[in-house]
Write an enzyme that holds these catalytic residues in place. Structure first.
Site, PDB file in Angstrom:
ATOM      1  N   LYS A  83       0.832  -1.203   0.000  1.00 50.37           N
ATOM      2  CA  LYS A  83       0.000   0.000   0.000  1.00 50.37           C
ATOM      3  C   LYS A  83       0.869   1.255   0.000  1.00 50.37           C
ATOM      4  CE  LYS A  83      -3.857   2.025   2.664  1.00 50.37           C
ATOM      5  NZ  LYS A  83      -4.622   1.918   3.925  1.00 50.37           N
ATOM      6  N   SER A 157      -9.414   1.930   2.955  1.00 48.89           N
ATOM      7  CA  SER A 157      -8.531   2.619   2.035  1.00 48.89           C
ATOM      8  C   SER A 157      -7.515   1.722   1.343  1.00 48.89           C
ATOM      9  CB  SER A 157      -7.789   3.733   2.790  1.00 48.89           C
ATOM     10  OG  SER A 157      -6.980   3.194   3.823  1.00 48.89           O
ATOM     11  N   SER A 181      -9.790  -0.221   7.268  1.00 50.64           N
ATOM     12  CA  SER A 181      -9.230  -0.157   5.916  1.00 50.64           C
ATOM     13  C   SER A 181      -8.594  -1.432   5.408  1.00 50.64           C
ATOM     14  CB  SER A 181      -8.208   0.993   5.836  1.00 50.64           C
ATOM     15  OG  SER A 181      -8.863   2.232   5.921  1.00 50.64           O
TER      16      SER A 181
END
Length: 466
Positions: A83, A157, A181
């Site tokens: 990420k 996210s 997330s």
């Protein structure tokens, strides 16, 4: 999605079995991963950057190590996506936007551990700027799409990571969870996503991720894959603000029967004014019946949730403001992010410390449910995945309202610190995955892993393309 003998793509465990045995080289595995990215990512937008040449060099080094008689690591030759908020040496840590322009001088500690275990870092994945919203959309990188239905969001996210794994571009990827997330995109994309106990995984070189709220961890297609990666990356270092208690090997936990557990279930949302979709209510009820059939003591409960808002909101703003203050080009941040920054100006250090004290009280209240049960079963999210474009043209207030159904069951456990997992339970009539959430006692990821693995055996997780 592609079809053929190599689809669905191999899992982490399957990949390691072949690379360690020498039946496939790390370079061949990587080239398959890069080919899937080249074929699929233009339509899905999972990757913000693909580090192809460096990954090839890394895969070749893995092959040389094995050929030279070296001992392969537990992730030997496994392609991994990271990420955007997690530093990878030589790549810009964008946090999903354009605020930084200088490549990171070193790997984050979790990335260093992945490489030391033999993993090959393929690239970095899309996220909303600073991970503020549960929709993976940004001005800088555009809209990321759910591989089960590209008109729908993959959540966020860690949406880019979820898409990369669900679509078989990589066997596993690292995400982060500051308010759901990891669990939200796992639920939307049919993956297993465990938010670990606060402090279980180091945030180094940063001392924290959104103060007491955030942690890093893998999104995976199987429980065992997640456990293998967690046993590689978990553990704190000097300077971490939070530290978890002891826990046994996650791989061993995933491989054993859970025994007879007391499982309480509830579909009551933590967030006031949110109503769960009937699909998610049925998923909890069906899972409760399945767990009873598997021999557990299953009962409805009222969790008597405390309100996490006074603890969560100040840390959310403090986290966004700390990350925004640290970027090189504040003026390049999205207008919505800069508005969020201004809205959080009331969160002084004193307010933040008050919120951290409140976090301890919320944790104590939330954990009272575990006086009577071993595991809590709830929906993972309240609503079905929204159509893409959820953030188009809206400011932080409307974005926060749009986010409430996604975090309605998840964010409390970031405040409380408990481990919580999104566990797939099939596909709904809309063709999208459905998931439930399992929440465990403090430091009790092993019970969640063993129970989730039992559910996976009884009701196999959906796999795209199968």
């Amino acid at each position: 999605m592609p079809a053929g003998s190599d689809w669905p793509a191999p899992t982490v465990v399957e990949t390691v079995q072949t690379t360690r045995a020498g039946t496939r080289t790390a370079r061949a595995v990587l080239e398959d991963s890069l080919a899937r990215i080249a074929e699929l990512d233009a339509g899905l937008n999972a990757f913000s950057v693909v580090l192809a040449e460096r990954a090839r060099a890394e895969a070749d080094e893995r092959d040389r190590h094995l050929a030279g008689g070296g001992t392969p690591g537990p992730l030997h030759g496994v392609p991994v996506a990271i990420k955007e908020e997690i530093a990878v040496e030589g790549a810009v840590t964008t946090f999903g936007g354009d605020g930084n322009s200088t490549p990171a001088p070193a790997d984050a500690e979790v990335v260093r551990r992945l490489r030391a275990a033999g993993a090959v870092i393929v690239g970095k994945t899309t996220m909303p700027e600073f991970g503020a919203w549960p929709f993976t959309e940004s001005v800088s990188h555009g809209v990321t799409r759910n591989p089960w239905d590209p008109t729908r969001t993959p959540g966020g996210s860690s949406g880019g990571t979820a898409v990369a794994v669900a679509a078989g571009m990589v066997p596993v990827g690292l995400g982060g969870d500051g308010g759901g997330s990891i669990r939200i995109p796992s639920a939307a994309c049919g993956l297993f996503g465990l938010k670990p106990q606060r402090g279980r995984v180091t945030t180094a070189p940063e001392p924290h991720l959104w103060w007491a709220l955030g942690t890093a961890g893998p999104l995976a297609r199987t429980v065992l894959d997640a456990a293998v990666v967690y046993d590689v990356v978990r553990g704190d270092v000097e300077g971490d603000l939070f530290r978890a208690g002891p826990a046994e090997s996650f791989v061993e936990a995933a491989g054993r029967e859970p025994g007879r557990l007391r499982i309480g279930w509830s579909t009551k949302p933590v967030s006031v004014g949110v109503r769960p979709d009937p699909i998610h209510v049925r998923a909890v009820e069906d899972t409760a019946r399945l767990l009873a059939d598997l021999g557990h003591d299953v009962r409805p409960v009222d969790p008597a949730y405390p309100d996490p808002t006074p603890a969560f909101v100040p840390q959310f703003f403090a986290g966004i403001r700390a990350e925004a203050d640290a970027v090189e080009h504040f003026d390049r941040l999205e207008r919505r992010t800069r508005a969020t920054y201004r809205l959080g100006s009331w969160v002084t250090p004193r307010v933040r410390e008050w919120a951290l004290e409140r976090t301890e009280r919320v944790s104590e209240q939330a954990n009272r449910v575990f006086q009577d049960v071993d595991v809590l079963l709830t929906p993972a999210v309240a609503h079905r995945p929204r159509r893409v474009g959820a953030l188009d043209g809206i400011g932080p207030a409307r974005a926060a309202l749009a986010s409430l159904p996604s975090i309605a069951y998840a964010a409390l456990w970031n405040v409380a610190g408990n481990p919580a997992a999104s566990v797939p339970c099939g596909l709904a009539g809309d063709g999208l995955p459905v998931a439930v959430q399992l929440v465990g006692r403090t430091d009790d990821e092993p019970t969640l892993l063993s129970l989730s693995a039992q559910l996976e055996r009884a009701r196999p997780f959906p796999v795209l393309g199968r």
